[in-house]
Design an enzyme around this catalytic site. Structure first.
Site, PDB file in Angstrom:
ATOM      1  N   ARG A   1      43.278  38.027  52.159  1.00 28.48           N
ATOM      2  CA  ARG A   1      42.567  39.314  52.234  1.00 28.48           C
ATOM      3  C   ARG A   1      41.082  39.151  51.913  1.00 28.48           C
ATOM      4  O   ARG A   1      40.707  38.478  50.946  1.00 28.48           O
ATOM      5  CB  ARG A   1      43.193  40.297  51.241  1.00 28.48           C
ATOM      6  CG  ARG A   1      42.490  41.626  51.174  1.00 28.48           C
ATOM      7  CD  ARG A   1      43.243  42.594  50.308  1.00 28.48           C
ATOM      8  NE  ARG A   1      43.346  42.164  48.930  1.00 28.48           N
ATOM      9  CZ  ARG A   1      42.410  42.364  48.009  1.00 28.48           C
ATOM     10  NH1 ARG A   1      41.286  42.993  48.321  1.00 28.48           N
ATOM     11  NH2 ARG A   1      42.599  41.939  46.776  1.00 28.48           N
TER      12      ARG A   1
ATOM     13  N   GLY B   1      35.245  46.933  43.988  1.00 24.67           N
ATOM     14  CA  GLY B   1      34.872  48.072  44.791  1.00 24.67           C
ATOM     15  C   GLY B   1      35.728  48.279  46.017  1.00 24.67           C
ATOM     16  O   GLY B   1      36.821  47.741  46.124  1.00 24.67           O
TER      17      GLY B   1
ATOM     18  N   GLY C   1      49.219  54.865  42.957  1.00 24.00           N
ATOM     19  CA  GLY C   1      47.955  54.162  43.171  1.00 24.00           C
ATOM     20  C   GLY C   1      47.179  54.895  44.258  1.00 24.00           C
ATOM     21  O   GLY C   1      47.520  56.026  44.640  1.00 24.00           O
TER      22      GLY C   1
ATOM     23  N   LYS D   1      56.551  54.926  38.387  1.00 28.50           N
ATOM     24  CA  LYS D   1      57.496  54.082  37.644  1.00 28.50           C
ATOM     25  C   LYS D   1      57.307  54.164  36.127  1.00 28.50           C
ATOM     26  O   LYS D   1      58.273  54.197  35.376  1.00 28.50           O
ATOM     27  CB  LYS D   1      57.320  52.636  38.115  1.00 28.50           C
ATOM     28  CG  LYS D   1      58.376  51.697  37.640  1.00 28.50           C
ATOM     29  CD  LYS D   1      58.133  50.331  38.275  1.00 28.50           C
ATOM     30  CE  LYS D   1      59.037  49.291  37.678  1.00 28.50           C
ATOM     31  NZ  LYS D   1      58.656  47.941  38.104  1.00 28.50           N
TER      32      LYS D   1
ATOM     33  N   GLU E   1      30.446  40.770  48.109  1.00 28.99           N
ATOM     34  CA  GLU E   1      31.487  39.929  47.516  1.00 28.99           C
ATOM     35  C   GLU E   1      31.745  38.769  48.471  1.00 28.99           C
ATOM     36  O   GLU E   1      31.228  38.754  49.592  1.00 28.99           O
ATOM     37  CB  GLU E   1      32.766  40.748  47.262  1.00 28.99           C
ATOM     38  CG  GLU E   1      32.578  41.748  46.113  1.00 28.99           C
ATOM     39  CD  GLU E   1      33.820  42.525  45.753  1.00 28.99           C
ATOM     40  OE1 GLU E   1      34.908  42.210  46.260  1.00 28.99           O
ATOM     41  OE2 GLU E   1      33.698  43.474  44.972  1.00 28.99           O
TER      42      GLU E   1
ATOM     43  N   GLU F   1      49.429  48.237  49.173  1.00 32.08           N
ATOM     44  CA  GLU F   1      49.825  46.825  49.003  1.00 32.08           C
ATOM     45  C   GLU F   1      51.300  46.583  49.316  1.00 32.08           C
ATOM     46  O   GLU F   1      51.683  45.473  49.707  1.00 32.08           O
ATOM     47  CB  GLU F   1      49.494  46.361  47.573  1.00 32.08           C
ATOM     48  CG  GLU F   1      49.640  44.851  47.406  1.00 32.08           C
ATOM     49  CD  GLU F   1      49.246  44.353  46.020  1.00 32.08           C
ATOM     50  OE1 GLU F   1      48.594  45.102  45.264  1.00 32.08           O
ATOM     51  OE2 GLU F   1      49.579  43.202  45.713  1.00 32.08           O
TER      52      GLU F   1
ATOM     53  N   HIS G   1      47.073  37.659  42.328  1.00 27.09           N
ATOM     54  CA  HIS G   1      46.288  38.898  42.408  1.00 27.09           C
ATOM     55  C   HIS G   1      46.845  39.904  43.407  1.00 27.09           C
ATOM     56  O   HIS G   1      46.917  41.089  43.107  1.00 27.09           O
ATOM     57  CB  HIS G   1      44.868  38.511  42.800  1.00 27.09           C
ATOM     58  CG  HIS G   1      43.879  39.639  42.792  1.00 27.09           C
ATOM     59  ND1 HIS G   1      43.653  40.414  41.675  1.00 27.09           N
ATOM     60  CD2 HIS G   1      43.050  40.124  43.754  1.00 27.09           C
ATOM     61  CE1 HIS G   1      42.726  41.323  41.947  1.00 27.09           C
ATOM     62  NE2 HIS G   1      42.361  41.184  43.206  1.00 27.09           N
TER      63      HIS G   1
ATOM     64  N   GLN H   1      38.284  46.342  40.060  1.00 23.41           N
ATOM     65  CA  GLN H   1      36.924  46.385  39.514  1.00 23.41           C
ATOM     66  C   GLN H   1      35.861  46.494  40.601  1.00 23.41           C
ATOM     67  O   GLN H   1      35.101  47.450  40.673  1.00 23.41           O
ATOM     68  CB  GLN H   1      36.659  45.108  38.699  1.00 23.41           C
ATOM     69  CG  GLN H   1      37.502  44.973  37.465  1.00 23.41           C
ATOM     70  CD  GLN H   1      37.210  43.677  36.703  1.00 23.41           C
ATOM     71  OE1 GLN H   1      36.649  42.731  37.240  1.00 23.41           O
ATOM     72  NE2 GLN H   1      37.605  43.649  35.445  1.00 23.41           N
TER      73      GLN H   1
ATOM     74  N   ALA I   1      46.997  54.569  47.452  1.00 24.69           N
ATOM     75  CA  ALA I   1      47.685  54.932  48.696  1.00 24.69           C
ATOM     76  C   ALA I   1      48.588  56.145  48.473  1.00 24.69           C
ATOM     77  O   ALA I   1      48.588  57.094  49.271  1.00 24.69           O
ATOM     78  CB  ALA I   1      48.491  53.740  49.210  1.00 24.69           C
TER      79      ALA I   1
ATOM     80  N   ARG J   1      38.381  33.712  49.379  1.00 20.81           N
ATOM     81  CA  ARG J   1      39.060  33.638  48.083  1.00 20.81           C
ATOM     82  C   ARG J   1      40.104  32.516  48.016  1.00 20.81           C
ATOM     83  O   ARG J   1      40.219  31.834  47.001  1.00 20.81           O
ATOM     84  CB  ARG J   1      39.723  34.991  47.840  1.00 20.81           C
ATOM     85  CG  ARG J   1      40.067  35.266  46.445  1.00 20.81           C
ATOM     86  CD  ARG J   1      40.523  36.691  46.296  1.00 20.81           C
ATOM     87  NE  ARG J   1      39.426  37.610  46.091  1.00 20.81           N
ATOM     88  CZ  ARG J   1      39.583  38.932  45.939  1.00 20.81           C
ATOM     89  NH1 ARG J   1      40.777  39.446  45.993  1.00 20.81           N
ATOM     90  NH2 ARG J   1      38.547  39.717  45.749  1.00 20.81           N
TER      91      ARG J   1
ATOM     92  N   HIS K   1      43.479  35.258  42.669  1.00 18.24           N
ATOM     93  CA  HIS K   1      42.061  35.536  42.398  1.00 18.24           C
ATOM     94  C   HIS K   1      41.482  34.349  41.645  1.00 18.24           C
ATOM     95  O   HIS K   1      42.083  33.864  40.689  1.00 18.24           O
ATOM     96  CB  HIS K   1      41.934  36.820  41.566  1.00 18.24           C
ATOM     97  CG  HIS K   1      40.555  37.390  41.584  1.00 18.24           C
ATOM     98  ND1 HIS K   1      39.493  36.779  40.960  1.00 18.24           N
ATOM     99  CD2 HIS K   1      40.052  38.503  42.169  1.00 18.24           C
ATOM    100  CE1 HIS K   1      38.402  37.506  41.160  1.00 18.24           C
ATOM    101  NE2 HIS K   1      38.706  38.557  41.896  1.00 18.24           N
TER     102      HIS K   1
HETATM  103  C1  SIN Z   1      37.416  41.939  42.310  1.00 19.06           C
HETATM  104  O1  SIN Z   1      36.756  42.818  41.786  1.00 19.06           O
HETATM  105  O2  SIN Z   1      37.107  40.749  42.308  1.00 19.06           O
HETATM  106  C2  SIN Z   1      38.697  42.305  43.011  1.00 19.06           C
HETATM  107  C3  SIN Z   1      38.369  42.817  44.320  1.00 19.06           C
HETATM  108  C4  SIN Z   1      39.525  42.717  45.248  1.00 19.06           C
HETATM  109  O3  SIN Z   1      40.585  42.211  44.886  1.00 19.06           O
HETATM  110  O4  SIN Z   1      39.346  43.102  46.397  1.00 19.06           O
END
Ligand code: SIN
Length: 483
Positions: free
Chosen positions: A365, A46, A11, A32, A110, A354, A329, A44, A13, A269, A222
């Site tokens: 977060r 950002g 990923g 993996k 966001e 993560e 999430h 998605q 990192a 969130r 999420h």
């Molecule tokens: C999202 O696009 O809603 C996910 C963003 C995130 O988890 O930081």
């Protein structure tokens, strides 16, 4: 042979760590499944970044507020102060983020951000674009279908890793530095937004070795995934949709979230997920994401992938609302590290992204801080390794190299039960006696003759449950209701 580095995970990192390791070093990157089986690929919305120097204090404050001040403040400061350089380094290497009409970087908003500070790429495919870019930049060896089953740890030194190369074969790679970038725990939950390859096995190894895991009870759900699809991995409806005007409504079109928090859809969130859960339980009404504020041409341009995916599922956006529910999430907790990414108590073992708990995210977060964390802390980890130049002598590793059985016949059933247990008991609302019962069941499963991978998942689940039981008061994503 001894590698200079073994990196577990491809990923953001892991790949950014690989990018920053000098080309003349011997590096093995283990993956993996296939390289895109990671959470970065699915991200998605950002990547958050302080927009300029003057934005750093409010980015820090937003992160702390969303995290209910459970964050490590120094880690948060580091994250924000390093954000602009981290992003610039990628842009300078050729990564293209979306631009506004003036040709400047386009920042979106966001939830729980006090201003627009989220960069995105290809509209709503930021993770995929970053992932592809970092893969192209990787000049080191990547081995796919390499499933790590042990870390070769003796005293405070990690001598490398052991991994399955097939159902029955395993091999060992010795390394001067080992970097864990294997992601969170998604697949131990019944419904999630994660890559199905992500199941928390390395956290299980850390627990088995008696090393520190931190904040394991802090699991983020999420608020907006598409309801009604058959698979465990649920399609995400990015928070950027709400940042740009989508509303959460009930059957009657009522924006009920304002009854829970003054910021409605743009509350942190954990608050939004919990409120949806509560409202649905109390009223029985379905909950939807509504896009009525969007013009179709803008929507298609800004969210091209969500538009196309939802079309495949039969929705004509932005004209139709979509039934939603929260799903697992992100894991705020993980392998406890210092600010240079080093695993607590270890000399040459690092955890980034993560998989790690740097303390940046606290109890919840802030949206889009995770890709940023992956970038910033992978860089700090590599800088630390280059400064320390730690060398192992692999002959000094005298522990047994164990021969593990990867899967057993009973695993499938237990794996499914585990996902249900976690979903039913360690999700948005938690009850102490149910947590206790869940822990007892996991402990029973741990006594069964299960395969190595399930055993490690169970250890991770156990550490989540134990942490959840230890925290007696509600805090952020850890919300307790007695009955
Ligand atoms: C999202 O696009 O809603 C996910 C963003 C995130 O988890 O930081």
């Amino acid at each position: 042979m001894v590698y200079d580095y073994v990196i577990i995970g491809t990923g953001i990192a892991g790949l950014n760590a690989a990018r920053l390791i000098p080309k003349d070093k011997k590096v093995l990157v283990l993956c993996k499944k296939s390289t895109w089986d990671c959470n970065t690929f699915w991200a998605q919305g950002g990547i958050a970044s302080a927009v300029d120097e003057s934005d750093i204090p409010s980015h820090i404050q937003d992160t702390l507020t969303a995290g209910v001040d459970h964050n490590d403040k120094q880690a948060v400061e580091l994250l924000s102060k390093k954000s602009q350089d981290a992003v610039k380094s990628l842009i300078d290497s050729g990564l293209e983020f979306d631009l506004n009409d003036k040709g400047e970087l386009a920042f979106t908003k966001e939830a729980a951000h006090s201003r627009n500070r989220i960069l995105h790429a290809d509209g709503d495919a930021t993770g995929r674009m970053m992932h592809m870019f970092l893969l192209e930049q990787c000049h080191h060896q990547i081995v796919t279908d390499a499933v790590v089953n042990d870390l070769l740890i003796q005293d405070d030194i990690c001598y490398g890793v052991q991994y399955f190369t097939s159902e029955t074969e395993q091999t060992v790679a010795y390394a001067h530095n080992t970097i864990i970038a294997s992601g969170g725990v998604g697949s131990i939950y019944r419904y999630h937004t994660n890559s199905t390859a992500i199941a928390g096995e390395i956290q299980g190894i850390i627990s088995e070795k008696g090393l520190a895991l931190k904040d394991m009870e802090m699991m983020q759900f999420h608020p907006t995934v598409v309801k009604g699809t058959h698979f465990a991995r649920k399609p995400l409806l990015s928070e950027a949709l709400r940042g740009e005007g989508a509303h959460i409504v009930d059957d009657h079109g009522n924006r009920f979230l304002f009854a829970y928090h003054k910021d409605g859809e743009l509350a942190p969130r954990d608050v939004v997920s919990r409120s949806i859960f509560d409202y649905h339980q109390k009223t029985g009404t379905s909950v939807y994401l509504s896009f009525e504020n969007f013009e179709k041409p803008f929507f298609k341009k800004r969210f091209p992938n969500i538009y196309a995916n939802l079309k495949d599922l039969g929705y004509d956006l932005p004209f139709e609302r979509v039934p939603i529910s929260p799903a697992f999430h992100y894991s705020m907790g993980g392998i406890e590290t210092s600010l240079d990414g080093k695993v607590k108590g270890m000399k040459n073992l690092y955890a980034v992204g993560e998989a790690a708990c740097t303390g940046v995210h606290g109890a919840n977060r802030l949206a889009s801080n995770s890709l940023l964390e992956g970038l910033v802390f992978s860089q700090l980890a590599i800088e630390d390794t280059l400064k320390n130049d730690f060398k192992i002598s692999y002959e000094n590793y005298t522990n047994d190299i164990k021969s593990y059985i990867r899967n057993q016949g009973i695993d499938k059933n237990i794996k499914n039960n585990l996902r249900k247990i976690m979903w039913d008991n360690v999700a948005i609302v938690r009850n102490p006696s149910k947590l206790e019962a869940a822990l007892n069941q996991i402990e029973k499963y741990l006594e069964e003759d299960v395969g190595r991978l399930l055993f490690l998942r169970l250890l991770t689940a156990k550490s989540i449950l134990k942490s959840a039981l230890k925290r007696k008061e509600s805090l952020g994503a850890h919300y307790i209701k007695e009955n």
